[in-house]
Design an enzyme around this catalytic site. Structure first.
Site, PDB file in Angstrom:
ATOM      1  N   HIS A 112       0.820  -1.213   0.000  1.00 44.71           N
ATOM      2  CA  HIS A 112       0.000   0.000   0.000  1.00 44.71           C
ATOM      3  C   HIS A 112       0.859   1.270   0.000  1.00 44.71           C
ATOM      4  O   HIS A 112       1.710   1.434   0.888  1.00 44.71           O
ATOM      5  CB  HIS A 112      -0.873  -0.030   1.256  1.00 44.71           C
ATOM      6  CG  HIS A 112      -1.935   1.013   1.307  1.00 44.71           C
ATOM      7  ND1 HIS A 112      -2.198   1.741   2.445  1.00 44.71           N
ATOM      8  CD2 HIS A 112      -2.832   1.444   0.373  1.00 44.71           C
ATOM      9  CE1 HIS A 112      -3.209   2.567   2.206  1.00 44.71           C
ATOM     10  NE2 HIS A 112      -3.609   2.413   0.960  1.00 44.71           N
ATOM     11  N   HIS A 165      -1.687  11.230  -1.996  1.00 45.22           N
ATOM     12  CA  HIS A 165      -2.958  10.696  -1.496  1.00 45.22           C
ATOM     13  C   HIS A 165      -3.985  11.801  -1.258  1.00 45.22           C
ATOM     14  O   HIS A 165      -5.090  11.758  -1.776  1.00 45.22           O
ATOM     15  CB  HIS A 165      -2.722   9.915  -0.199  1.00 45.22           C
ATOM     16  CG  HIS A 165      -3.975   9.335   0.373  1.00 45.22           C
ATOM     17  ND1 HIS A 165      -4.822  10.053   1.202  1.00 45.22           N
ATOM     18  CD2 HIS A 165      -4.556   8.125   0.201  1.00 45.22           C
ATOM     19  CE1 HIS A 165      -5.853   9.291   1.528  1.00 45.22           C
ATOM     20  NE2 HIS A 165      -5.729   8.121   0.939  1.00 45.22           N
TER      21      HIS A 165
HETATM   22  O1  G3P Z   1      -6.482   1.493  -3.181  1.00 49.36           O
HETATM   23  C1  G3P Z   1      -6.784   0.993  -1.922  1.00 49.36           C
HETATM   24  C2  G3P Z   1      -6.641   2.020  -0.843  1.00 49.36           C
HETATM   25  O2  G3P Z   1      -5.470   2.761  -1.046  1.00 49.36           O
HETATM   26  C3  G3P Z   1      -7.824   2.943  -0.808  1.00 49.36           C
HETATM   27  O3  G3P Z   1      -7.809   3.846   0.262  1.00 49.36           O
HETATM   28  O4  G3P Z   1      -7.437   6.074   1.225  1.00 49.36           O
HETATM   29  O5  G3P Z   1      -5.625   4.392   1.307  1.00 49.36           O
HETATM   30  O6  G3P Z   1      -6.235   5.468  -0.833  1.00 49.36           O
HETATM   31  P1  G3P Z   1      -6.726   4.989   0.484  1.00 49.36           P
HETATM   32 MG    MG Z   2      -4.943   4.437  -2.240  1.00 52.09          MG
END
Ligand code: G3P
Ligand code: MG
Length: 249
Positions: A12, A54
Site C-alpha cells: 500500500h 494521497h
Molecule cells: O487502493 C486501496 C486504498 O489505497 C484505498 O484507500 O485512502 O488508502 O487510498 P486509500
Molecule cells: Mg490508495
C-alpha cells in the site's frame, strides 16, 4: 481478464508507513521486502501532469510550499510541485524526497518487474478529467508491457472516463461501503476486480463477485488474523501497509 497477471500481495502506497507514502523511496523499500505489486494514489497537477499524492491538499505530507497560496495540490503546476519535499514529514532520512510523476514510477516499475495498481484519486471536482488523463498516460507508458497497470477508483465517473480513454486497461471499483448499485456499476465499467474495505467481505459476497467474473481484493489489511480470514473466504488479493509483517507469496 480471464487470466490474472497480478500477485496476491500488494504493498500500500509503496511500503505502508515505514517510508513516506507514494514516493519512489517507498517503492524501493516495498520491493526490498519482496513485494512485486504496489498500490499508489495518482492525481493531476493544474497543467495536467499525473503525479503521486494521497490527499487533495499538501498539508499532511508535503513541505516547502507557500502557505499564502492554495493548499490544494491540484491548483499548482507541476513545475512548482516537483520542487517540494514529500519525505521530510515522515523522517529526516527521507527529507527532500520528491513527489514522483506517474511517468517516473512507470519507468521504475517496468525496469524492476513490479506491477502497479494506480488508484485514480481525483482532486474533488475533477473526476472525469483525471480518469481520462491518467488512463491515457498509463496506456502509453505501459504500451510495451505484458502486465498492464490495474486502474482503480472510488469514483465511478473517473473509471468511466478511463474506460473510454483506454478500454483495454483493467479496472477495479473501490468500495468503502456496499451501495445497492455496486454490481450494476462494476458491470457497466467492465471491472475485473472489486476492491473493498476488507471488513465488507462475506462468503456470499465473494461468491457473487466470482460469479460475475471479477476478482475480490481487500484494502488495507494490517493484521495476521484478518489476512487469514480473507484467504479463508477465498478472496484473491490483499493490499497491506505491513510489508514488514507479511511475506508475499
Ligand atoms: O487502493 C486501496 C486504498 O489505497 C484505498 O484507500 O485512502 O488508502 O487510498 P486509500
Ligand atoms: Mg490508495
Amino acid at each position: 481478464m480471464n487470466t490474472w497477471p497480478y500477485p496476491r500481495w500488494i504493498a500500500h502506497r509503496g511500503a505502508g508507513k515505514i517510508a513516506p507514502e507514494n514516493t519512489l523511496a517507498a517503492f524501493r523499500l516495498g520491493a526490498a521486502h519482496g513485494y512485486t505489486m504496489i498500490e499508489c494514489d495518482v492525481k493531476l497537477s493544474a497543467d495536467g501532469v499525473p503525479f503521486l499524492l494521497h490527499d487533495a491538499t499538501l498539508k499532511r505530507t508535503v513541505r516547502g510550499w507557500d502557505a499564502t497560496e492554495s493548499a490544494t495540490a491540484g491548483d499548482h503546476p507541476w513545475a512548482q510541485l516537483s520542487h517540494l519535499d514529500a519525505g521530510g514529514w515522515h523522517s529526516r532520512a527521507y527529507a527532500g524526497e520528491p513527489m514522483p510523476t506517474l511517468a517516473g514510477v512507470a519507468r521504475w516499475c517496468l525496469a524492476n518487474g513490479v506491477a502497479l495498481n494506480i488508484e485514480i484519486k481525483p482532486t474533488p471536482g475533477t473526476d472525469a478529467r483525471t480518469g481520462q488523463v491518467v488512463a491515457e498516460h498509463a496506456a502509453r507508458l505501459w504500451a510495451q508491457s505484458p502486465v498492464p497497470p490495474l486502474l482503480s477508483s472510488f469514483q465511478p465517473e473517473a473509471l468511466a472516463a478511463a474506460q473510454q480513454a483506454a478500454p483495454h486497461l483493467p479496472r477495479g471499483l473501490l468500495l468503502d461501503s456496499l451501495r445497492d448499485s455496486w454490481a450494476a456499476e462494476a458491470r457497466a465499467l467492465q471491472c475485473v476486480a472489486l476492491i473493498c474495505n476488507w471488513q465488507l467481505w462475506t462468503a456470499p459476497l465473494v461468491h457473487q463477485v466470482h460469479l460475475a467474473g471479477m476478482r475480490a481484493l481487500s484494502y488495507t489489511v494490517n493484521d495476521e488474523w484478518a489476512a487469514q480470514h480473507l484467504w479463508a473466504l477465498g478472496t484473491d488479493g490483499i493490499i497491506t501497509d505491513r510489508v514488514d509483517l507479511f511475506t508475499p507469496n
